[in-house]
Design a protein around this motif. Structure first.
Motif, PDB file in Angstrom:
ATOM      1  N   TYR A  67       0.750  -1.211  -0.049  1.00  0.00           N
ATOM      2  CA  TYR A  67       0.008   0.112   0.004  1.00  0.00           C
ATOM      3  C   TYR A  67       1.079   1.323   0.075  1.00  0.00           C
ATOM      4  O   TYR A  67       1.885   1.609   0.675  1.00  0.00           O
ATOM      5  CB  TYR A  67      -0.803   0.225   1.181  1.00  0.00           C
ATOM      6  N   GLY A  68       0.725   2.014  -0.911  1.00  0.00           N
ATOM      7  CA  GLY A  68       1.109   3.242  -0.775  1.00  0.00           C
ATOM      8  C   GLY A  68       2.675   3.609  -1.572  1.00  0.00           C
ATOM      9  O   GLY A  68       3.263   4.394  -1.357  1.00  0.00           O
ATOM     10  N   THR A  69       2.928   2.512  -2.241  1.00  0.00           N
ATOM     11  CA  THR A  69       4.330   2.185  -2.775  1.00  0.00           C
ATOM     12  C   THR A  69       4.262   3.430  -3.908  1.00  0.00           C
ATOM     13  O   THR A  69       5.352   3.839  -4.289  1.00  0.00           O
ATOM     14  CB  THR A  69       4.517   1.097  -3.408  1.00  0.00           C
ATOM     15  N   GLU A  70       3.180   3.633  -4.519  1.00  0.00           N
ATOM     16  CA  GLU A  70       3.075   4.695  -5.405  1.00  0.00           C
ATOM     17  C   GLU A  70       2.615   6.086  -4.785  1.00  0.00           C
ATOM     18  O   GLU A  70       2.480   7.128  -5.679  1.00  0.00           O
ATOM     19  CB  GLU A  70       2.345   4.338  -6.659  1.00  0.00           C
TER      20      GLU A  70
ATOM     21  N   ALA B 280      -6.220  11.822 -11.059  1.00  0.00           N
ATOM     22  CA  ALA B 280      -4.883  11.473 -10.308  1.00  0.00           C
ATOM     23  C   ALA B 280      -4.961  10.739  -9.187  1.00  0.00           C
ATOM     24  O   ALA B 280      -4.042   9.996  -8.566  1.00  0.00           O
ATOM     25  CB  ALA B 280      -3.913  12.850 -10.307  1.00  0.00           C
ATOM     26  N   GLN B 281      -5.862  11.383  -8.058  1.00  0.00           N
ATOM     27  CA  GLN B 281      -6.014  11.093  -6.795  1.00  0.00           C
ATOM     28  C   GLN B 281      -6.558   9.479  -6.742  1.00  0.00           C
ATOM     29  O   GLN B 281      -6.418   8.604  -6.114  1.00  0.00           O
ATOM     30  CB  GLN B 281      -6.813  12.009  -6.029  1.00  0.00           C
ATOM     31  N   VAL B 282      -7.797   9.396  -7.599  1.00  0.00           N
ATOM     32  CA  VAL B 282      -8.207   8.059  -7.831  1.00  0.00           C
ATOM     33  C   VAL B 282      -7.298   7.110  -8.187  1.00  0.00           C
ATOM     34  O   VAL B 282      -7.390   5.791  -7.737  1.00  0.00           O
ATOM     35  CB  VAL B 282      -9.452   8.358  -8.613  1.00  0.00           C
ATOM     36  N   ARG B 283      -6.339   7.327  -9.227  1.00  0.00           N
ATOM     37  CA  ARG B 283      -5.381   6.446  -9.648  1.00  0.00           C
ATOM     38  C   ARG B 283      -4.526   6.061  -8.645  1.00  0.00           C
ATOM     39  O   ARG B 283      -4.086   4.734  -8.601  1.00  0.00           O
ATOM     40  CB  ARG B 283      -4.714   7.009 -10.741  1.00  0.00           C
ATOM     41  N   LEU B 284      -4.215   6.937  -7.772  1.00  0.00           N
ATOM     42  CA  LEU B 284      -3.466   6.583  -6.524  1.00  0.00           C
ATOM     43  C   LEU B 284      -4.117   5.453  -5.632  1.00  0.00           C
ATOM     44  O   LEU B 284      -3.412   4.570  -5.246  1.00  0.00           O
ATOM     45  CB  LEU B 284      -3.093   7.488  -5.770  1.00  0.00           C
ATOM     46  N   GLU B 285      -5.405   5.596  -5.521  1.00  0.00           N
ATOM     47  CA  GLU B 285      -6.105   4.689  -4.589  1.00  0.00           C
ATOM     48  C   GLU B 285      -6.099   3.372  -5.491  1.00  0.00           C
ATOM     49  O   GLU B 285      -6.211   2.092  -4.901  1.00  0.00           O
ATOM     50  CB  GLU B 285      -7.524   4.988  -4.253  1.00  0.00           C
ATOM     51  N   MET B 286      -6.410   3.323  -6.654  1.00  0.00           N
ATOM     52  CA  MET B 286      -6.636   2.070  -7.605  1.00  0.00           C
ATOM     53  C   MET B 286      -5.158   1.416  -7.741  1.00  0.00           C
ATOM     54  O   MET B 286      -5.210   0.067  -7.809  1.00  0.00           O
ATOM     55  CB  MET B 286      -7.045   2.476  -8.843  1.00  0.00           C
ATOM     56  N   HIS B 287      -4.192   1.980  -7.564  1.00  0.00           N
ATOM     57  CA  HIS B 287      -2.916   1.382  -7.701  1.00  0.00           C
ATOM     58  C   HIS B 287      -2.738  -0.025  -6.734  1.00  0.00           C
ATOM     59  O   HIS B 287      -2.114  -0.968  -7.096  1.00  0.00           O
ATOM     60  CB  HIS B 287      -1.835   2.390  -7.553  1.00  0.00           C
TER      61      HIS B 287
END
Length: 327
Positions: A44-47, A98-105
């Motif tokens: 989690y959160g690596t990106e 961009a923020q949703v992408r971080l969650e999806m990652h």
């Protein structure tokens, strides 16, 4: 020319007076231990995580796009309203993606589909904005009709903390349902921090919702609120029991994503500091009085109030008081 205090500060920094290197090393070891223990969270959160600061800006831009003349910047007028809304939405939706992408990652099973998933969520969200605006118009009207202190619809929208919380909830609820629960929760908590009103983005809220005053209101994740409901400050729609009673789970294990909050039907009024807990139903048209503690369902058109207080009358020289209830 540096002062003696500045020289001391530089000297302390140069000599590692605070033992920063040792603290950094110890903190690093704690993080590594945590990641080993919680391996299912390790990636989690690596990106990076969705940013509260950036999402606060997104919320501000979306509020301006929904209500440009009242919640937009002071340069917006009728002649440039459409241009402003166009630009605001283009910027806000790109930032939101961009923020949703971080969650999806870290939540997506197939990492190569992250960009596609984020695009799909934000596109679907954008298409809901007109309906969100329609719902908010009904919320504003409900507040104006429900509060004799309100002098105009504009005052309600610009000044009332309940409306800010509802705007954020309408936006957050849409994102929650579309599959971005972390971004949705951050949007809700931004409003919570500035208004004192805590509405979980998972809560389902009908048309014409009004929160009067608002400070201390709590609406839980699985609550269902009908149309034309009014809440006052300090109301809690909460859960009664957080522990699992099903077999196969350890004692005290939390049950997640289960219906555990109240259902409030249409045209209900709940007065200040009332607490309603559990999956109970408050029937249509009911009125729940202030400071009531309620853990069972009530039928439609109910009137629920706390017991009448007692007043003791003490006569001079008489140690025996008499009690009478207030009418």
């Amino acid at each position: 020319m540096s002062t003696s205090s500045e020289s001391a500060e530089i000297a302390a920094t140069d000599d590692d007076f605070w033992n920063v290197e040792g603290i950094v090393g110890e903190l690093g070891q704690i993080r590594r231990n945590w990641r080993t223990t919680n391996s299912h969270h390790a990636e989690y959160g690596t990106e990076g995580f969705p940013s509260r600061v950036r999402l606060a800006k997104v919320a501000e831009e979306l509020c301006g796009a929904l209500f440009p003349l009242r919640l937009g910047p002071d340069f917006v007028r009728l002649h440039n309203e459409e241009t402003f809304v166009t630009q605001s939405l283009q910027i806000a939706l790109s930032r939101l993606q961009a923020q949703v992408r971080l969650e999806m990652h870290y939540s997506a099973e197939r990492k190569h589909e992250v960009e596609e998933q984020a695009n799909a969520i934000v596109l679907a969200f954008s298409r809901q904005l007109p309906e969100i605006r329609r719902l908010l118009d009904l919320d504003i009207d409900a507040a104006y009709r429900g509060d004799p202190a309100a002098r105009s619809l504009d005052e309600v929208l610009i000044c009332y903390p309940g409306l800010l919380a509802i705007i954020h909830h309408r936006l957050a609820h849409a994102l929650h349902r579309l599959g971005a629960p972390l971004v949705a929760r951050i949007l809700s908590e931004i409003a919570h921090g500035s208004t004192g009103i805590d509405i979980h983005p998972g809560a389902t809220i009908g048309r014409g919702f009004f929160i009067d005053h608002g400070t201390g209101v709590v609406v839980g994740e699985t609550a269902i609120v009908g149309d034309n409901v009014r809440l006052y400050q300090g109301v809690t729609l909460g859960a009664k029991d957080f522990t699992s009673k099903s077999s196969g789970e350890s004692s005290g294990a939390l049950v997640r994503a289960q219906p555990r909050h109240p259902i409030v039907e249409d045209d209900v009024v709940i007065y200040a500091a009332a607490t309603i807990l559990g999956r109970v139903t408050i029937g249509k048209g009911s009125e729940i009085g202030g400071n009531v503690w309620l853990t069972h369902s009530v039928p439609p058109q109910s009137r629920v109030s706390q017991a009448r207080p007692l007043v003791a009358h003490v006569q001079t020289g008489n140690a025996t008081p008499s009690a009478a209830s207030l009418n």
